[in-house]
Design a protein around this motif. Structure first.
Motif, PDB file in Angstrom:
ATOM      1  N   ASP A 190      72.184 -24.919 -75.052  1.00  0.00           N
ATOM      2  CA  ASP A 190      71.949 -23.780 -74.177  1.00  0.00           C
ATOM      3  C   ASP A 190      71.705 -22.583 -75.089  1.00  0.00           C
ATOM      4  O   ASP A 190      71.718 -22.707 -76.318  1.00  0.00           O
ATOM      5  CB  ASP A 190      73.139 -23.553 -73.234  1.00  0.00           C
ATOM      6  N   VAL A 191      71.461 -21.414 -74.475  1.00  0.00           N
ATOM      7  CA  VAL A 191      71.111 -20.236 -75.277  1.00  0.00           C
ATOM      8  C   VAL A 191      72.043 -19.096 -74.898  1.00  0.00           C
ATOM      9  O   VAL A 191      71.869 -18.449 -73.868  1.00  0.00           O
ATOM     10  CB  VAL A 191      69.640 -19.825 -75.057  1.00  0.00           C
TER      11      VAL A 191
ATOM     12  N   ASP B 216      76.758 -12.696 -64.960  1.00  0.00           N
ATOM     13  CA  ASP B 216      76.944 -14.059 -64.488  1.00  0.00           C
ATOM     14  C   ASP B 216      77.191 -14.125 -62.984  1.00  0.00           C
ATOM     15  O   ASP B 216      77.020 -15.175 -62.378  1.00  0.00           O
ATOM     16  CB  ASP B 216      78.126 -14.708 -65.234  1.00  0.00           C
ATOM     17  N   ILE B 217      77.606 -13.013 -62.361  1.00  0.00           N
ATOM     18  CA  ILE B 217      77.866 -13.034 -60.917  1.00  0.00           C
ATOM     19  C   ILE B 217      76.559 -13.018 -60.131  1.00  0.00           C
ATOM     20  O   ILE B 217      76.323 -13.856 -59.263  1.00  0.00           O
ATOM     21  CB  ILE B 217      78.772 -11.860 -60.510  1.00  0.00           C
ATOM     22  N   SER B 218      75.698 -12.055 -60.430  1.00  0.00           N
ATOM     23  CA  SER B 218      74.420 -11.962 -59.719  1.00  0.00           C
ATOM     24  C   SER B 218      73.376 -12.910 -60.298  1.00  0.00           C
ATOM     25  O   SER B 218      72.298 -13.059 -59.741  1.00  0.00           O
ATOM     26  CB  SER B 218      73.897 -10.530 -59.774  1.00  0.00           C
ATOM     27  N   LYS B 219      73.713 -13.554 -61.433  1.00  0.00           N
ATOM     28  CA  LYS B 219      72.786 -14.475 -62.103  1.00  0.00           C
ATOM     29  C   LYS B 219      71.459 -13.778 -62.398  1.00  0.00           C
ATOM     30  O   LYS B 219      70.377 -14.350 -62.231  1.00  0.00           O
ATOM     31  CB  LYS B 219      72.567 -15.736 -61.270  1.00  0.00           C
ATOM     32  N   SER B 220      71.556 -12.532 -62.818  1.00  0.00           N
ATOM     33  CA  SER B 220      70.359 -11.746 -63.088  1.00  0.00           C
ATOM     34  C   SER B 220      70.640 -10.811 -64.255  1.00  0.00           C
ATOM     35  O   SER B 220      71.706 -10.868 -64.880  1.00  0.00           O
ATOM     36  CB  SER B 220      69.942 -10.959 -61.843  1.00  0.00           C
ATOM     37  N   VAL B 221      69.661  -9.936 -64.537  1.00  0.00           N
ATOM     38  CA  VAL B 221      69.799  -8.934 -65.589  1.00  0.00           C
ATOM     39  C   VAL B 221      69.786  -7.559 -64.928  1.00  0.00           C
ATOM     40  O   VAL B 221      68.832  -7.225 -64.218  1.00  0.00           O
ATOM     41  CB  VAL B 221      68.669  -9.038 -66.623  1.00  0.00           C
ATOM     42  N   HIS B 222      70.857  -6.764 -65.131  1.00  0.00           N
ATOM     43  CA  HIS B 222      70.924  -5.416 -64.588  1.00  0.00           C
ATOM     44  C   HIS B 222      70.156  -4.472 -65.513  1.00  0.00           C
ATOM     45  O   HIS B 222      70.365  -4.464 -66.728  1.00  0.00           O
ATOM     46  CB  HIS B 222      72.374  -4.948 -64.485  1.00  0.00           C
ATOM     47  N   LEU B 223      69.293  -3.665 -64.916  1.00  0.00           N
ATOM     48  CA  LEU B 223      68.531  -2.664 -65.660  1.00  0.00           C
ATOM     49  C   LEU B 223      69.137  -1.293 -65.371  1.00  0.00           C
ATOM     50  O   LEU B 223      69.186  -0.858 -64.215  1.00  0.00           O
ATOM     51  CB  LEU B 223      67.058  -2.692 -65.245  1.00  0.00           C
ATOM     52  N   LEU B 224      69.633  -0.621 -66.422  1.00  0.00           N
ATOM     53  CA  LEU B 224      70.260   0.691 -66.287  1.00  0.00           C
ATOM     54  C   LEU B 224      69.446   1.708 -67.064  1.00  0.00           C
ATOM     55  O   LEU B 224      68.750   1.366 -68.021  1.00  0.00           O
ATOM     56  CB  LEU B 224      71.694   0.676 -66.833  1.00  0.00           C
TER      57      LEU B 224
ATOM     58  N   VAL C  47      64.833 -17.966 -63.310  1.00  0.00           N
ATOM     59  CA  VAL C  47      65.906 -17.615 -64.239  1.00  0.00           C
ATOM     60  C   VAL C  47      67.247 -17.932 -63.585  1.00  0.00           C
ATOM     61  O   VAL C  47      67.547 -17.415 -62.510  1.00  0.00           O
ATOM     62  CB  VAL C  47      65.842 -16.129 -64.630  1.00  0.00           C
ATOM     63  N   ASP C  48      68.046 -18.782 -64.215  1.00  0.00           N
ATOM     64  CA  ASP C  48      69.336 -19.183 -63.672  1.00  0.00           C
ATOM     65  C   ASP C  48      70.410 -18.952 -64.728  1.00  0.00           C
ATOM     66  O   ASP C  48      70.359 -19.512 -65.812  1.00  0.00           O
ATOM     67  CB  ASP C  48      69.294 -20.664 -63.281  1.00  0.00           C
ATOM     68  N   HIS C  49      71.367 -18.084 -64.429  1.00  0.00           N
ATOM     69  CA  HIS C  49      72.457 -17.760 -65.352  1.00  0.00           C
ATOM     70  C   HIS C  49      71.949 -17.240 -66.700  1.00  0.00           C
ATOM     71  O   HIS C  49      72.164 -17.868 -67.745  1.00  0.00           O
ATOM     72  CB  HIS C  49      73.366 -18.962 -65.576  1.00  0.00           C
ATOM     73  N   PRO C  50      71.251 -16.093 -66.722  1.00  0.00           N
ATOM     74  CA  PRO C  50      70.854 -15.517 -68.014  1.00  0.00           C
ATOM     75  C   PRO C  50      72.072 -15.024 -68.773  1.00  0.00           C
ATOM     76  O   PRO C  50      72.896 -14.286 -68.217  1.00  0.00           O
ATOM     77  CB  PRO C  50      69.938 -14.355 -67.608  1.00  0.00           C
ATOM     78  N   PHE C  51      72.197 -15.424 -70.037  1.00  0.00           N
ATOM     79  CA  PHE C  51      73.369 -15.049 -70.832  1.00  0.00           C
ATOM     80  C   PHE C  51      72.992 -14.283 -72.096  1.00  0.00           C
ATOM     81  O   PHE C  51      73.868 -13.744 -72.763  1.00  0.00           O
ATOM     82  CB  PHE C  51      74.168 -16.303 -71.211  1.00  0.00           C
TER      83      PHE C  51
ATOM     84  N   LEU D  87      60.596  -8.915 -73.017  1.00  0.00           N
ATOM     85  CA  LEU D  87      62.011  -9.255 -72.859  1.00  0.00           C
ATOM     86  C   LEU D  87      62.196 -10.760 -73.034  1.00  0.00           C
ATOM     87  O   LEU D  87      61.606 -11.558 -72.310  1.00  0.00           O
ATOM     88  CB  LEU D  87      62.506  -8.829 -71.473  1.00  0.00           C
ATOM     89  N   TRP D  88      63.038 -11.133 -74.005  1.00  0.00           N
ATOM     90  CA  TRP D  88      63.372 -12.533 -74.266  1.00  0.00           C
ATOM     91  C   TRP D  88      64.681 -12.856 -73.571  1.00  0.00           C
ATOM     92  O   TRP D  88      65.665 -12.120 -73.708  1.00  0.00           O
ATOM     93  CB  TRP D  88      63.498 -12.795 -75.762  1.00  0.00           C
ATOM     94  N   VAL D  89      64.704 -13.961 -72.822  1.00  0.00           N
ATOM     95  CA  VAL D  89      65.865 -14.308 -72.001  1.00  0.00           C
ATOM     96  C   VAL D  89      66.301 -15.739 -72.311  1.00  0.00           C
ATOM     97  O   VAL D  89      65.495 -16.670 -72.282  1.00  0.00           O
ATOM     98  CB  VAL D  89      65.544 -14.186 -70.491  1.00  0.00           C
ATOM     99  N   GLY D  90      67.604 -15.899 -72.608  1.00  0.00           N
ATOM    100  CA  GLY D  90      68.192 -17.227 -72.796  1.00  0.00           C
ATOM    101  C   GLY D  90      69.214 -17.493 -71.716  1.00  0.00           C
ATOM    102  O   GLY D  90      69.870 -16.574 -71.212  1.00  0.00           O
ATOM    103  N   GLN D  91      69.357 -18.769 -71.331  1.00  0.00           N
ATOM    104  CA  GLN D  91      70.265 -19.140 -70.248  1.00  0.00           C
ATOM    105  C   GLN D  91      71.247 -20.197 -70.731  1.00  0.00           C
ATOM    106  O   GLN D  91      70.958 -20.930 -71.673  1.00  0.00           O
ATOM    107  CB  GLN D  91      69.471 -19.699 -69.062  1.00  0.00           C
ATOM    108  N   TYR D  92      72.382 -20.283 -70.042  1.00  0.00           N
ATOM    109  CA  TYR D  92      73.358 -21.272 -70.471  1.00  0.00           C
ATOM    110  C   TYR D  92      73.129 -22.634 -69.802  1.00  0.00           C
ATOM    111  O   TYR D  92      73.855 -23.595 -70.066  1.00  0.00           O
ATOM    112  CB  TYR D  92      74.787 -20.770 -70.241  1.00  0.00           C
ATOM    113  N   THR D  93      72.083 -22.742 -68.968  1.00  0.00           N
ATOM    114  CA  THR D  93      71.796 -24.009 -68.303  1.00  0.00           C
ATOM    115  C   THR D  93      70.656 -24.770 -68.960  1.00  0.00           C
ATOM    116  O   THR D  93      70.336 -25.871 -68.535  1.00  0.00           O
ATOM    117  CB  THR D  93      71.434 -23.748 -66.834  1.00  0.00           C
ATOM    118  N   THR D  94      70.020 -24.199 -69.986  1.00  0.00           N
ATOM    119  CA  THR D  94      68.859 -24.848 -70.585  1.00  0.00           C
ATOM    120  C   THR D  94      68.700 -24.395 -72.028  1.00  0.00           C
ATOM    121  O   THR D  94      69.228 -23.352 -72.421  1.00  0.00           O
ATOM    122  CB  THR D  94      67.585 -24.523 -69.783  1.00  0.00           C
ATOM    123  N   ASP D  95      67.931 -25.163 -72.811  1.00  0.00           N
ATOM    124  CA  ASP D  95      67.658 -24.802 -74.201  1.00  0.00           C
ATOM    125  C   ASP D  95      66.312 -24.073 -74.338  1.00  0.00           C
ATOM    126  O   ASP D  95      65.761 -23.988 -75.428  1.00  0.00           O
ATOM    127  CB  ASP D  95      67.662 -26.054 -75.086  1.00  0.00           C
TER     128      ASP D  95
END
Length: 576
Positions: free
Chosen positions: A329-330, A520-528, A545-549, A559-567
């Motif tokens: 995972d990532v 991890d709650i909203s399974k998204s990325v918050h933009l502030l 995108v599922d569970h971005p970590f 924007l580079w995004v890694g998830q804990y459900t996939t490599d």
């Protein structure tokens, strides 16, 4: 551009909705309940001017009626659009005249559906804002109790060992006293026996003297001896000296048992007290954070547009994706120079690849689910080793050297400043946490630990980054917050979520000063924005995108995004 479907928009999302009119890409603000179409302000005006649609009901998007799923009656082949109030089943208009529903009352199925949707959305909001965070609070309280219990039991063990050691010392002292007593008795008895032995020796010498005298009488060589022998009377020999046998002491072993020893030591008792139930805060007191208004967000964007040529796009578009060999995972991404990519997974495997997916290096670390590596201005990768409490450096020729020792602090997260090359490290002991700043050479130059009221700023700073204005932004897992301080270490704000709390992971910033944090709650990325005001959720289900970590922004503002459900690492365009 196609509008988002209802199923693609979570009830608590703050994503920019797109107008459903063909070839219109403006933001959606209104909704036609007759056409079931989202609209922007301009399209709404045109819709209401049109002779065919001017009588349609157009409402603000939040007040829209939900579109029913299209389904036809199996008997009459007409669209199901009514609800039988008696039977509580959906029917078509022809079903109202049948024998089964004669005399029953009916209502518009769309209205009932809208009411139910409203109820369910409220329940979802209640779950997100109260039940879920309250349950997490209880988990934290339980975890705190686990820590307290472990500490209490360890204290008891320490006390018991100390008491046992004290008893051992007393036993050694008593044993030493008794041995000293035995030594004295032995000395006294031996002294008596030695005296008797000396007396016998003296008596034997006395007898030998008599024998010598008597031999002189028997062989007189001198007339005087003869005369003395003839005159001598009866000879008396001294009696043998009296001696006595010693009476040795007798050792009587002590009478004791395991229970007797146990009585000497303290005992453990479990109070006969009923455990007190944990307090659950009432739902009406659950606090929620006010979101900024659309006007405020618009003003923030306008200010940003003045300063920068870039601005937020109305949609997020995937540019490309990479499969990283060797990881499961990532959990963290570090972008290096010359198209090199560093990725780590939950198990602490750290892999370097090129953009063609070729594995260049693979290292087993103990970084786990923390943001524990970063690429320096010189192109080296540095990563933390929280077990050995050091920071290591990997040079371009793949040589690993020890760079910084962190003493008693476990280094969790690390970031190399793109402003001045300073190194920011989030670290922790069993009791406290802090952020330490080092210069390029690895010399400590700043420690950030408490706010101006003396309260701790951090609990578990497991991801860290720096904004364009020098703010230090920390993703704090145990605080459920993004904690931001300025470059002098003064607390600026803490972001704890929008309608519900967040469980923050990877964090980064972009050229506009935006803060992007995985939740991890909203399974998204918050933009502030730079001041911690919520702007939007960048991803919905349609983006895949599922569970971005983990997140990071490259030099092309992707924007580079890694998830804990996939490599797989996915790259998105969100600025224009």
């Amino acid at each position: 551009m196609m509008a988002l479907s209802e199923s693609q928009i979570p009830p608590d999302a703050q994503h920019y909705l797109v107008c459903g009119t063909e070839d219109c890409e403006r933001n959606c603000q209104f909704y036609c309940n007759d056409c079931h179409q989202p609209m922007c302000e301009q399209c709404r005006d045109e819709h209401q001017k049109n002779k065919k649609t001017k009588i349609h009901e157009v409402v603000p998007y939040k007040l829209r009626k939900r579109q029913l799923p299209v389904e036809k009656c199996k008997i009459h082949k007409k669209e199901i659009d009514l609800l039988c109030g008696e039977c509580q089943i959906p029917i078509c208009s022809k079903c109202t005249g049948t024998k089964e529903h004669r005399g029953h009352w009916f209502t518009n199925l769309e209205i009932v559906f809208a009411e139910k949707v409203s109820i369910y959305n409220k329940e979802i909001a209640n779950i997100r804002s109260y039940f879920e965070p309250t349950s997490k609070d209880l988990k934290k309280e339980i975890a705190g109790d686990v820590t307290k219990i472990k500490k209490t039991m360890e204290d008891i063990r320490t006390s018991m060992k100390a008491e046992a050691e004290s008893v051992k010392k007393l036993v050694d002292t008593v044993t030493s006293d008794k041995i000293e007593q035995v030594d004295k008795i032995e000395q006294s008895l031996l002294q008596t026996l030695n005296g008797q032995n000396q007396g016998i020796d003296d008596y034997i010498n006395y007898l030998n003297g008599l024998v010598k005298t008597f031999y002189g009488y028997l062989s007189p060589s001198d007339i005087n001896n003869l005369t003395f022998a003839l005159k001598s009377e009866k000879i008396l020999i001294k009696p043998i000296p009296e001696t006595s046998k010693p009476v040795p002491p007798v050792f009587t072993a002590g009478q004791y048992s395991k229970e007797d020893v146990a009585k000497l030591l303290g005992r453990i008792t479990v109070p006969n007290t009923k455990p007190e139930n944990r307090k659950i805060k009432p739902m009406e007191t659950a606090s929620t954070q006010l979101k900024p208004t659309g006007k405020q967000r618009k003003q923030d964007r306008e200010k940003s547009d003045v300063k920068q040529t870039l601005s937020l796009s109305s949609s997020v578009t995937k540019v490309r994706e990479y499969t990283v060999p060797g990881v499961y995972d990532v959990f963290h991404i570090s972008l290096g120079k010359s198209g090199r990519l560093w990725v780590s997974d939950y198990g602490g495997i750290l892999v370097q690849t090129d953009l063609q997916g070729n594995q260049l290096q693979k290292i087993q670390t103990n970084g786990g689910s923390d943001g524990y590596h970063t690429v320096t201005q010189d192109g080296d990768l540095i990563y933390t080793d929280k077990q050995n409490k050091v920071i290591n450096r990997i040079t371009p020729d793949n040589t690993i050297t020890e760079f910084i020792k962190t003493g008693n602090w476990r280094p969790l997260s690390i970031h190399s400043s793109q402003i001045n090359g300073d190194i920011l490290v989030g670290m922790q002991t069993d009791e406290e946490a802090k952020v330490t700043r080092y210069n390029k050479a690895g010399t400590e130059i700043q420690s950030i630990q408490r706010d101006n009221k003396g309260q701790p700023l951090y609990k578990y700073p497991h991801y860290i980054t720096e904004n364009i204005n020098g703010d230090v932004c920390v993703s704090d897992y145990n605080n459920d917050a993004v904690v931001v301080v300025d470059k002098s270490g003064q607390h600026r704000f803490s972001y704890t979520g929008q309608r519900s709390r967040i469980t923050p992971y990877g964090i980064c910033t972009d050229v506009l000063g935006h803060i992007l944090v995985c939740d991890d709650i909203s399974k998204s990325v918050h933009l502030l924005d730079q001041d911690g005001q919520f702007l939007s959720l960048l991803f919905t289900e349609q983006h895949g995108v599922d569970h971005p970590f983990s997140v990071c922004v490259d030099d092309e503002n992707n924007l580079w995004v890694g998830q804990y459900t996939t490599d797989t690492v996915k790259v998105y365009k969100y600025l224009q």
